[in-house]
Scaffold this active site. Structure first.
Site: not given
Length: 278
Positions: A2-3, A94, A113
């Site tokens: 994600p940018e 997660h 992560r």
DNA sequence: ACGCCCGCCTGTAAGC
DNA sequence: TGCTTACAGGCGGGCG
């Protein structure tokens, strides 16, 4: 990962789907996603029974406004996803935070992560709580600037163009993928010095920043082979089909057919065309 | 002061 | 085949 374009895509969806909704319950599993809070109970209490009044974006950060006056700040890190769901749907692995609304729908934060995070803060404590947010540079989509001002930013420091573009203190929201695509569009190498650009090159670079980011938003952002990025409905973006250099090592440059080169730059990969980028 | 590198994480894939 | 290693990269902190 994600940018700015991916975060903006999610922001627009949140704006349509959760503004006006009231939070009925919040579940947090594991403390890492809410690590700015000393205990997760505090995070839960600040959100429960508040209504979402708006969703803004600053660079890669989402800022959710609450009717309590407080802000829910969300950063997706590298692998964070926000997903709309129904309570009966099974939890993905997660899943760290589940927000349930009064009308029944849920917003889930999934992040393998665990570089992503969420925290609640009062607006006047934001700078103390998260100084990196206060230090963010200009958002190139939200706050257009002149190329002359951009040129002055370039001259203020002595670094390489890719490092300059990814430094969130200059422009906020550009990461590894879009810096490579922007530099290709501008015809400039990743390792050109910020002080070596002609005014024409400065103008071209700034125009490429704005154009590439807007194009990427138009296509709902980029989803790479790992499918880390998906929108609120779990759907991937489409802009990866328009990438000219990123993750296209050894494939022909779309402009000149010279194979795209992959190099290591500051610990990560950079892709470029040796012929088109000077 | 500022440019640069490491560590934080997990899943995937290449390499021996 | 199975274990080890590398890689993906946003970002803060620390080093030179």
């Amino acid at each position: 990962m994600p940018e700015l374009p991916e975060v903006e895509t999610i922001r627009r969806e949140l704006d349509r789907e959760v503004v006006g909704r009231k939070i009925k319950a919040v579940e947090v599993s594991g403390a890492r996603s809410v690590r700015r809070h000393t205990n997760r109970k505090q995070f839960v209490e600040h959100l429960t029974d508040t209504k979402i009044t708006g969703v803004e974006r600053r660079g890669k950060y989402l800022v959710v406004k609450l009717d309590s006056g407080e802000l829910l700040v969300i950063h997706l890190g590298m692998s964070g996803q926000l997903l709309r769901a129904q309570p009966k749907e099974p939890l993905a692995k997660h899943t760290h935070v589940v927000i349930t609304f009064n009308q029944g729908g849920q917003l889930r934060f999934v992040d393998p992560r665990t570089f992503g995070e969420l925290f609640v803060t009062a607006p006047d404590e934001l700078t103390a709580q998260a100084p990196e947010l206060a230090e963010l540079g200009i958002d190139p989509v939200d706050e257009p600037m002149s190329w002359q001002d951009f040129g002055r930013m370039l001259l203020r420091q002595d670094t390489k163009l890719k490092a300059f573009l990814m430094d969130q203190h200059n422009l906020a929201g550009i990461g590894n993928i879009y810096s490579d695509e922007i530099l290709f569009a501008a015809g400039l190498r990743y390792d050109r010095s910020t002080r070596s650009l002609s005014s024409q090159e400065m103008r071209r670079l700034y125009r490429s920043v704005v154009e590439i980011l807007h194009e990427a938003i138009k296509y709902g952002g980029s989803t790479l082979d790992d499918e880390q990025y998906v929108n609120l409905s779990g759907k991937p973006g489409e802009y990866q089909h328009h990438h000219n250099v990123y993750a296209r090592e050894r494939q022909p440059c779309p402009r000149c057919r010279t194979p795209i080169v992959k190099v290591k730059f500051q610990g990560r990969s950079a892709f470029f065309c040796e012929r088109c980028q000077v």
